[in-house]
Design a protein around this motif. Structure first.
Motif, PDB file in Angstrom:
ATOM      1  N   ILE A  53       4.791  -1.185 -10.310  1.00  0.00           N
ATOM      2  CA  ILE A  53       5.571  -1.997  -8.799  1.00  0.00           C
ATOM      3  C   ILE A  53       4.520  -3.448  -8.695  1.00  0.00           C
ATOM      4  CG2 ILE A  53       5.988  -1.917  -6.609  1.00  0.00           C
ATOM      5  CD1 ILE A  53       6.097   1.119  -6.549  1.00  0.00           C
ATOM      6  N   PRO A  54       5.208  -4.463  -8.913  1.00  0.00           N
ATOM      7  CA  PRO A  54       4.440  -5.790  -9.000  1.00  0.00           C
ATOM      8  C   PRO A  54       3.776  -6.139  -7.575  1.00  0.00           C
ATOM      9  CG  PRO A  54       6.463  -6.037 -10.119  1.00  0.00           C
ATOM     10  CD  PRO A  54       6.682  -4.661  -9.495  1.00  0.00           C
ATOM     11  N   SER A  55       4.344  -5.596  -6.505  1.00  0.00           N
ATOM     12  CA  SER A  55       3.972  -5.940  -4.938  1.00  0.00           C
ATOM     13  C   SER A  55       2.552  -5.034  -4.791  1.00  0.00           C
ATOM     14  CB  SER A  55       4.908  -5.718  -4.138  1.00  0.00           C
ATOM     15  OG  SER A  55       5.438  -4.623  -3.814  1.00  0.00           O
ATOM     16  N   LEU A  56       2.622  -3.857  -5.434  1.00  0.00           N
ATOM     17  CA  LEU A  56       1.494  -3.079  -4.883  1.00  0.00           C
ATOM     18  C   LEU A  56       0.155  -3.401  -5.177  1.00  0.00           C
ATOM     19  CD1 LEU A  56       1.491  -0.175  -3.828  1.00  0.00           C
ATOM     20  CD2 LEU A  56       1.218   0.766  -5.788  1.00  0.00           C
ATOM     21  N   GLN A  57      -0.750  -3.312  -4.329  1.00  0.00           N
ATOM     22  CA  GLN A  57      -2.096  -3.649  -4.550  1.00  0.00           C
ATOM     23  C   GLN A  57      -3.105  -2.478  -4.096  1.00  0.00           C
ATOM     24  OE1 GLN A  57      -2.882  -6.539  -5.380  1.00  0.00           O
ATOM     25  NE2 GLN A  57      -0.660  -7.286  -5.384  1.00  0.00           N
ATOM     26  N   TYR A  58      -2.710  -1.494  -3.513  1.00  0.00           N
ATOM     27  CA  TYR A  58      -3.421  -0.434  -3.384  1.00  0.00           C
ATOM     28  C   TYR A  58      -2.622   0.973  -3.321  1.00  0.00           C
ATOM     29  CZ  TYR A  58      -6.686  -4.038  -1.515  1.00  0.00           C
ATOM     30  OH  TYR A  58      -7.477  -5.018  -1.373  1.00  0.00           O
ATOM     31  N   TYR A  59      -3.287   2.104  -4.020  1.00  0.00           N
ATOM     32  CA  TYR A  59      -2.739   3.487  -3.995  1.00  0.00           C
ATOM     33  C   TYR A  59      -3.719   4.432  -3.513  1.00  0.00           C
ATOM     34  CZ  TYR A  59      -0.260   7.657  -5.847  1.00  0.00           C
ATOM     35  OH  TYR A  59      -0.091   9.136  -5.848  1.00  0.00           O
TER      36      TYR A  59
ATOM     37  N   VAL B 207     -10.964  11.181  -0.954  1.00  0.00           N
ATOM     38  CA  VAL B 207      -9.887  10.110  -1.124  1.00  0.00           C
ATOM     39  C   VAL B 207     -10.197   9.522  -2.264  1.00  0.00           C
ATOM     40  CG1 VAL B 207      -8.687   8.097  -0.102  1.00  0.00           C
ATOM     41  CG2 VAL B 207      -9.714   9.904   1.472  1.00  0.00           C
ATOM     42  N   GLU B 208      -9.063   9.434  -3.198  1.00  0.00           N
ATOM     43  CA  GLU B 208      -9.135   8.534  -4.477  1.00  0.00           C
ATOM     44  C   GLU B 208      -8.375   7.013  -3.961  1.00  0.00           C
ATOM     45  OE1 GLU B 208      -8.746  11.316  -7.887  1.00  0.00           O
ATOM     46  OE2 GLU B 208      -7.666  12.557  -6.065  1.00  0.00           O
ATOM     47  N   SER B 209      -8.896   6.098  -4.426  1.00  0.00           N
ATOM     48  CA  SER B 209      -8.383   4.812  -4.315  1.00  0.00           C
ATOM     49  C   SER B 209      -7.934   4.041  -5.600  1.00  0.00           C
ATOM     50  CB  SER B 209      -9.202   4.182  -3.493  1.00  0.00           C
ATOM     51  OG  SER B 209      -8.960   2.677  -3.410  1.00  0.00           O
ATOM     52  N   TYR B 210      -7.244   3.495  -5.809  1.00  0.00           N
ATOM     53  CA  TYR B 210      -6.726   2.442  -6.783  1.00  0.00           C
ATOM     54  C   TYR B 210      -6.315   1.195  -6.352  1.00  0.00           C
ATOM     55  CZ  TYR B 210      -6.208   6.837  -9.764  1.00  0.00           C
ATOM     56  OH  TYR B 210      -6.613   7.956 -10.400  1.00  0.00           O
ATOM     57  N   SER B 211      -7.083   0.217  -6.864  1.00  0.00           N
ATOM     58  CA  SER B 211      -6.917  -1.178  -6.377  1.00  0.00           C
ATOM     59  C   SER B 211      -6.798  -1.881  -7.504  1.00  0.00           C
ATOM     60  CB  SER B 211      -7.954  -1.707  -5.424  1.00  0.00           C
ATOM     61  OG  SER B 211      -9.094  -1.439  -6.267  1.00  0.00           O
ATOM     62  N   ARG B 212      -5.531  -2.642  -7.307  1.00  0.00           N
ATOM     63  CA  ARG B 212      -5.370  -3.796  -8.316  1.00  0.00           C
ATOM     64  C   ARG B 212      -6.302  -5.023  -8.574  1.00  0.00           C
ATOM     65  NH1 ARG B 212      -0.200  -4.685 -10.971  1.00  0.00           N
ATOM     66  NH2 ARG B 212       0.949  -3.304  -9.436  1.00  0.00           N
ATOM     67  N   VAL B 213      -6.587  -5.330  -9.724  1.00  0.00           N
ATOM     68  CA  VAL B 213      -7.487  -6.401 -10.007  1.00  0.00           C
ATOM     69  C   VAL B 213      -6.700  -7.808 -10.031  1.00  0.00           C
ATOM     70  CG1 VAL B 213      -9.177  -7.413 -11.458  1.00  0.00           C
ATOM     71  CG2 VAL B 213      -9.163  -5.062 -11.316  1.00  0.00           C
TER      72      VAL B 213
ATOM     73  N   LEU C   9       0.893  -1.270  -0.133  1.00  0.00           N
ATOM     74  CA  LEU C   9      -0.175  -0.049   0.071  1.00  0.00           C
ATOM     75  C   LEU C   9       0.960   1.374   0.075  1.00  0.00           C
ATOM     76  CD1 LEU C   9      -2.756   1.694   0.790  1.00  0.00           C
ATOM     77  CD2 LEU C   9      -2.265   1.005   3.051  1.00  0.00           C
ATOM     78  N   ILE C  10       0.649   2.165  -0.882  1.00  0.00           N
ATOM     79  CA  ILE C  10       1.192   3.707  -0.915  1.00  0.00           C
ATOM     80  C   ILE C  10       0.130   4.588  -0.639  1.00  0.00           C
ATOM     81  CG2 ILE C  10       2.532   5.394  -2.195  1.00  0.00           C
ATOM     82  CD1 ILE C  10       3.984   2.985  -3.326  1.00  0.00           C
TER      83      ILE C  10
ATOM     84  N   SER D 196      -4.576  -4.253 -14.429  1.00  0.00           N
ATOM     85  CA  SER D 196      -5.695  -3.705 -14.268  1.00  0.00           C
ATOM     86  C   SER D 196      -6.128  -2.988 -13.096  1.00  0.00           C
ATOM     87  CB  SER D 196      -7.127  -4.491 -14.812  1.00  0.00           C
ATOM     88  OG  SER D 196      -6.936  -4.707 -16.343  1.00  0.00           O
ATOM     89  N   TRP D 197      -6.717  -1.630 -13.016  1.00  0.00           N
ATOM     90  CA  TRP D 197      -6.902  -1.409 -11.735  1.00  0.00           C
ATOM     91  C   TRP D 197      -8.334  -0.661 -11.499  1.00  0.00           C
ATOM     92  CZ3 TRP D 197      -3.171  -0.424  -7.520  1.00  0.00           C
ATOM     93  CH2 TRP D 197      -1.745  -0.909  -7.882  1.00  0.00           C
TER      94      TRP D 197
END
Length: 206
Positions: free
Chosen positions: A131-137, A147-153, A107-108, A158-159
């Protein structure tokens, strides 16, 4: 995060940058051979990070994870881009043993300032997604409940994008088995209407 100011035009190597940072009293970001000094932040910016850290650490430290604030470098692109995210969560064993640099965050979180809008929403977003490990930004406004949220599918490129503007909203992180109320993020934050209006004007101009 607040804007970075370029302090020199000549290109330096990553190794020279690492050595410089060990002895510097201020933080610098590195991008493609150029070095940028990091500017200071507002009190609201600091309060939001303290709130987030206060919520995340008691939950994730018992799980063997670490919450790191804005003074720790991220290897966003090896030998090319080393920013200082406002907050990172990592559960990677290699990161646990690291001395200066985090490489595999889950998470970042970046807290927006007026001068970092485009950088956080466009430039950093594009690079963080790789970044391969990143799931959430998360991108957190300090001027309004936003708050804007990006989450990996799954494990794809895809996010999903979500926006949270209701102060009673709750952000769900299913891959982390964790939920984050906006009220926890903004506890003690004093919103000023004039700041919101100035921020909106800045974004419109950009």
């Amino acid at each position: 995060m607040s804007a970075a100011e370029k302090i020199q035009k000549k290109y330096i190597s990553v190794e020279e940058y690492f050595e410089m940072e060990k002895h510097s009293e201020i933080r610098h970001e590195y991008y493609d051979g150029e070095v940028f000094a990091m500017a200071g932040t507002s009190i609201n910016h600091n309060r939001i990070l303290q709130n987030l850290s206060g919520v995340l650490r008691p939950i994730f430290r018992p799980r063997g994870c670490e919450v790191l604030l804005e003074s720790v470098k991220l290897e966003a692109i090896k030998h090319f881009y080393y920013p200082y995210p406002d907050l990172m969560l990592t559960c990677d064993a290699e990161d646990m043993d690291a001395e200066y640099i985090i490489k595999k965050p889950t998470l970042i979180i970046e807290v927006l300032s007026k001068s970092s809008v485009l950088n956080d929403r466009v430039a950093k977003l594009r690079r963080y997604k790789n970044i391969p490990s990143l799931q959430y930004y998360l991108i957190v406004s300090q001027y309004e409940f936003l708050v804007e949220s990006y989450s990996r599918v799954d494990d794809s490129s895809s996010w999903l994008y979500d926006v949270y503007e209701d102060q009673n909203a709750i952000i769900n992180f299913p891959k982390l088995d964790f939920k984050l109320p906006l009220l926890d993020i903004y506890e003690g934050i004093k919103m000023r209407e004039e700041d919101k209006e100035k921020d909106e004007d800045y974004m419109l101009k950009e």
